[in-house]
Design a protein around this motif. Sequence first.
Motif, PDB file in Angstrom:
ATOM      1  N   PHE A 144       7.356  -0.599   3.210  1.00  0.00           N
ATOM      2  CA  PHE A 144       6.972  -1.004   1.593  1.00  0.00           C
ATOM      3  C   PHE A 144       8.505  -1.892   1.463  1.00  0.00           C
ATOM      4  O   PHE A 144       9.237  -0.907   1.334  1.00  0.00           O
ATOM      5  CB  PHE A 144       6.534  -0.466   0.591  1.00  0.00           C
ATOM      6  N   CYS A 181      -0.905  -4.358  -4.993  1.00  0.00           N
ATOM      7  CA  CYS A 181      -1.689  -4.471  -4.091  1.00  0.00           C
ATOM      8  C   CYS A 181      -2.605  -5.945  -3.427  1.00  0.00           C
ATOM      9  O   CYS A 181      -2.686  -6.077  -2.654  1.00  0.00           O
ATOM     10  CB  CYS A 181      -2.965  -3.174  -4.622  1.00  0.00           C
ATOM     11  N   CYS A 217      -1.876  -7.773  -0.274  1.00  0.00           N
ATOM     12  CA  CYS A 217      -1.945  -7.243   0.956  1.00  0.00           C
ATOM     13  C   CYS A 217      -4.091  -7.896   1.296  1.00  0.00           C
ATOM     14  O   CYS A 217      -4.356  -7.179   1.828  1.00  0.00           O
ATOM     15  CB  CYS A 217      -1.836  -6.485   1.381  1.00  0.00           C
TER      16      CYS A 217
HETATM   17  C1  HEC Z   1       2.187  -4.573   2.373  1.00  0.00           C
HETATM   18  C2  HEC Z   1       0.581  -5.127   2.363  1.00  0.00           C
HETATM   19  C3  HEC Z   1      -0.434  -3.831   1.379  1.00  0.00           C
HETATM   20  C4  HEC Z   1       0.204  -3.240   0.366  1.00  0.00           C
HETATM   21  C5  HEC Z   1       1.027  -3.966  -0.712  1.00  0.00           C
HETATM   22  C6  HEC Z   1      -0.734  -2.621  -0.229  1.00  0.00           C
HETATM   23  N1  HEC Z   1      -1.688  -1.887   0.911  1.00  0.00           N
HETATM   24 FE1  HEC Z   1      -2.920  -0.875   1.150  1.00  0.00          FE
HETATM   25  N2  HEC Z   1      -3.340  -1.593   3.178  1.00  0.00           N
HETATM   26  C7  HEC Z   1      -2.509  -2.141   3.976  1.00  0.00           C
HETATM   27  C8  HEC Z   1      -3.424  -2.069   5.166  1.00  0.00           C
HETATM   28  C9  HEC Z   1      -2.501  -3.023   6.180  1.00  0.00           C
HETATM   29  C10 HEC Z   1      -4.124  -1.554   5.184  1.00  0.00           C
HETATM   30  C11 HEC Z   1      -5.053  -0.899   6.469  1.00  0.00           C
HETATM   31  C12 HEC Z   1      -5.689  -1.340   6.778  1.00  0.00           C
HETATM   32  C13 HEC Z   1      -6.158  -0.671   8.306  1.00  0.00           C
HETATM   33  O1  HEC Z   1      -5.938   0.106   8.988  1.00  0.00           O
HETATM   34  O2  HEC Z   1      -7.991  -0.952   8.311  1.00  0.00           O
HETATM   35  C14 HEC Z   1      -4.326  -0.534   4.108  1.00  0.00           C
HETATM   36  C15 HEC Z   1      -5.162   0.862   3.407  1.00  0.00           C
HETATM   37  C16 HEC Z   1      -5.704   1.078   2.181  1.00  0.00           C
HETATM   38  C17 HEC Z   1      -7.174   1.573   1.911  1.00  0.00           C
HETATM   39  C18 HEC Z   1      -7.524   1.986   2.962  1.00  0.00           C
HETATM   40  C19 HEC Z   1      -8.761   1.129   3.019  1.00  0.00           C
HETATM   41  C20 HEC Z   1      -9.850   1.688   3.749  1.00  0.00           C
HETATM   42  O3  HEC Z   1     -10.682   1.054   4.164  1.00  0.00           O
HETATM   43  O4  HEC Z   1      -9.666   2.788   5.321  1.00  0.00           O
HETATM   44  C21 HEC Z   1      -6.480   1.683   0.094  1.00  0.00           C
HETATM   45  C22 HEC Z   1      -7.401   2.433  -0.148  1.00  0.00           C
HETATM   46  C23 HEC Z   1      -5.703   0.682  -0.099  1.00  0.00           C
HETATM   47  N3  HEC Z   1      -5.155  -0.137   0.800  1.00  0.00           N
HETATM   48  C24 HEC Z   1      -5.068   0.612  -1.116  1.00  0.00           C
HETATM   49  C25 HEC Z   1      -4.011   0.039  -1.978  1.00  0.00           C
HETATM   50  C26 HEC Z   1      -3.788   0.311  -2.926  1.00  0.00           C
HETATM   51  C27 HEC Z   1      -3.987   0.148  -4.162  1.00  0.00           C
HETATM   52  C28 HEC Z   1      -2.628  -0.351  -3.160  1.00  0.00           C
HETATM   53  C29 HEC Z   1      -1.512  -0.903  -4.061  1.00  0.00           C
HETATM   54  C30 HEC Z   1      -0.745   0.155  -5.169  1.00  0.00           C
HETATM   55  C31 HEC Z   1      -2.280  -1.288  -1.501  1.00  0.00           C
HETATM   56  N4  HEC Z   1      -3.359  -1.198  -1.430  1.00  0.00           N
HETATM   57  C32 HEC Z   1      -0.924  -1.873  -1.427  1.00  0.00           C
HETATM   58  C33 HEC Z   1      -1.670  -3.283   3.420  1.00  0.00           C
HETATM   59  C34 HEC Z   1      -1.287  -2.995   1.997  1.00  0.00           C
END
Ligand code: HEC
Length: 159
Positions: free
Chosen positions: A134, A143, A146
């Motif tokens: 990040f 959040c 992405c």
């Molecule tokens: C820079 C991009 C990015 C940001 C910003 C981000 N995420 Fe993610 N997130 C991802 C990616 C890439 C994955 C993994 C997807 C995969 O491998 O299937 C993921 C996976 C997840 C998962 C698991 C999803 C699953 O179905 O298993 C959750 C829950 C999640 N993120 C919540 C959040 C939350 C809440 C925030 C904000 C606080 C956030 N993410 C911010 C990129 C991001």
Amino acid sequence: MNKRAWITIIISFILSWSIVIGWSASRSFDSMAMASVDKATGNFKIGEDLYVENCATCHIPIPPSVLPQETWQEILETPTNHYGTKVEGLTGFTQRLMWQYLQNYSRQLLKDEIKPKYMAQSRYFFALHPQINFSSTITINSCIECHSQGQNFDYSYNE
Ligand code: HEC
Ligand code: HEC
């Protein structure tokens, strides 16, 4: 009967009706299909609906898995002291169903681990993002960069 007894009867009547109405309202919420991280099933569905209903009005619904059980518990127990604001309308009954849901879809802290207040401090948040470096600080507003469907409780990644 004295005045006090009457007031007690009236209040308990109102309370039991609001539980019945609240219950059926939350049941009808079931029909609104909502894609989520770990789709709640069976008994947890009502708790999930109540969670989305109560906890996604000011900000997006936060997936239970990104924070430990201890943090969720504190949030539910202190609605009047919520990150500088107040969460209204959490009755004991609602709290209980929401707790059952949040508890089931999150994990406990390790012994001696410090309880995070924010996702940016939570080991569980980073465990769900193993490949990602990040560049900016994680906040509740980042959040959607992405997860464009985050508002709908869908945390699939937009490729
Ligand atoms: C820079 C991009 C990015 C940001 C910003 C981000 N995420 Fe993610 N997130 C991802 C990616 C890439 C994955 C993994 C997807 C995969 O491998 O299937 C993921 C996976 C997840 C998962 C698991 C999803 C699953 O179905 O298993 C959750 C829950 C999640 N993120 C919540 C959040 C939350 C809440 C925030 C904000 C606080 C956030 N993410 C911010 C990129 C991001
Ligand atoms: C009245 C508006 C409001 C309601 C309703 C509300 N929140 Fe919040 N919540 C906030 C504000 C404001 C913040 C601080 C956001 C920030 O730091 O930018 C916050 C922050 C949070 C955070 C920390 C986010 C982070 O950065 O890691 C969590 C977790 C959270 N809320 C959970 C909940 C839960 C669970 C509920 C339902 C019981 C709920 N919220 C209902 C206003 C609200």
